[in-house]
Scaffold this motif. Structure first.
Motif, mmCIF file in Angstrom:
data_model
loop_
_atom_site.group_PDB
_atom_site.id
_atom_site.type_symbol
_atom_site.label_atom_id
_atom_site.label_comp_id
_atom_site.label_asym_id
_atom_site.label_seq_id
_atom_site.Cartn_x
_atom_site.Cartn_y
_atom_site.Cartn_z
ATOM 1 N N GLU A 65 60.844 57.385 47.567
ATOM 2 C CA GLU A 65 61.519 57.234 46.286
ATOM 3 C C GLU A 65 62.815 56.430 46.454
ATOM 4 O O GLU A 65 63.173 55.608 45.591
ATOM 5 C CB GLU A 65 61.829 58.609 45.699
ATOM 6 C CG GLU A 65 62.376 58.596 44.292
ATOM 7 C CD GLU A 65 61.384 58.080 43.260
ATOM 8 O OE1 GLU A 65 61.831 57.653 42.167
ATOM 9 O OE2 GLU A 65 60.165 58.092 43.534
ATOM 10 N N ARG A 68 62.043 52.550 47.016
ATOM 11 C CA ARG A 68 61.428 51.807 45.908
ATOM 12 C C ARG A 68 62.472 51.261 44.953
ATOM 13 O O ARG A 68 62.250 50.232 44.290
ATOM 14 C CB ARG A 68 60.448 52.681 45.140
ATOM 15 C CG ARG A 68 61.105 53.795 44.321
ATOM 16 C CD ARG A 68 60.123 54.607 43.497
ATOM 17 N NE ARG A 68 59.631 53.867 42.348
ATOM 18 C CZ ARG A 68 58.905 54.423 41.373
ATOM 19 N NH1 ARG A 68 58.583 55.701 41.434
ATOM 20 N NH2 ARG A 68 58.510 53.699 40.345
ATOM 21 N N ALA A 73 56.149 52.292 42.617
ATOM 22 C CA ALA A 73 56.029 53.283 43.679
ATOM 23 C C ALA A 73 55.385 52.663 44.922
ATOM 24 O O ALA A 73 54.517 51.799 44.822
ATOM 25 C CB ALA A 73 55.197 54.466 43.194
#
Length: 262
Positions: A65, A68, A73
């Motif tokens: 997470e 990104r 994703a």
């Protein structure tokens, strides 16, 4: 000459996201530094997964997470070497495969580009207990669909017992023969570069000391290219560097690779 593509890759032993000085959880420092690496593919070792000692965090998902940013994703997979907490035979058992909801410890591979296929190789531990029991080891391969076609990334963390690490590395090279090329191996191999190069016949993308941070004296972490000039497509190195990340006792290696059609 065909168009070239930069493929930015990095490997890091994250030491379970803990502070090397206090051994307390410090994943927040790693999340910020992981994003600053600015790569397309990230290989991780010593990853905790839902373990109590690190706050029951899915560290792979948290780092995916962070890297990104505002983009799509990433594809990411955690591969446990053991279920439970490593360090004592009474607190861990070898993992037969990847079980997403069971606490464990192992390695991970994260990719900005889609991963078309995942493969795993499990390797027996050393029998010696020096100073703690060795755990089973695993290699995780992802066949990545880059904008210039497929390329394979493999990550692993080999035994801290040198003789066992050598045997594991030889087995990994044999296993990797059937993987699509071009191929890059990233990880903490617990072996110095001259030994690694001789055993694999592969090329080091970065030559730099990585352990112990912040004043490293040894290179235990590696980015290796399968340097076979007979293949129609291959990887070459544009740049490489070692960087201190988070509060880990290892430095990360970052390399900018070129996928070309020579």
């Amino acid at each position: 000459m065909s168009e070239v593509l930069g493929w930015r890759v990095a490997t890091a032993n994250i030491a379970s996201g803990r502070d090397r000085r206090t051994f307390r959880p410090a994943l927040e420092h790693w999340l910020a530094d992981a994003a600053d690496l600015d790569v397309d593919l990230l290989a991780l070792q010593e990853v905790d997964h839902l373990l109590e000692r690190s706050g029951r965090v899915d560290q792979t998902a948290a780092i995916a997470e962070a890297v990104r940013g505002d983009g799509p994703a990433w594809d990411a997979r955690f591969a446990p070497t053991v279920h439970g907490t490593p360090g004592r035979r009474t607190t861990m058992r070898p993992a037969d495969g990847t079980t997403p909801h069971e606490p464990g410890y192992g390695i991970a591979l994260l990719s900005r580009h889609p991963v078309e296929d995942w493969r795993e190789l499990r390797m027996a531990p050393a029998r010696l207990t020096v100073p703690v029991p060795d755990e089973q080891r695993v290699a995780l391969a992802g066949v990545v669909r880059t904008p210039r076609g497929p390329a394979t990334a493999v990550t692993t963390h080999l035994s801290f017992v040198p003789t066992r690490a050598l045997a594991q590395l030889r087995g990994l090279v044999a296993w990797a023969e059937d993987l699509p090329r071009p191929l890059v191996l990233l990880g903490d191999l617990n072996l110095p570069a001259p030994v690694v190069n001789r055993v694999t016949g592969w090329q080091s993308a970065v030559r730099a000391a990585t352990f112990p941070a912040p004043r490293p004296a040894l290179q235990l972490d590696h980015v290796l290219l399968d340097a076979d000039d007979t293949r129609p497509d291959g990887l070459s190195v544009r740049a490489g560097v070692a960087r201190e990340v988070g509060r880990s006792d290892h430095r990360a290696l970052r390399a900018e690779l070129v996928i070309d059609g020579r």
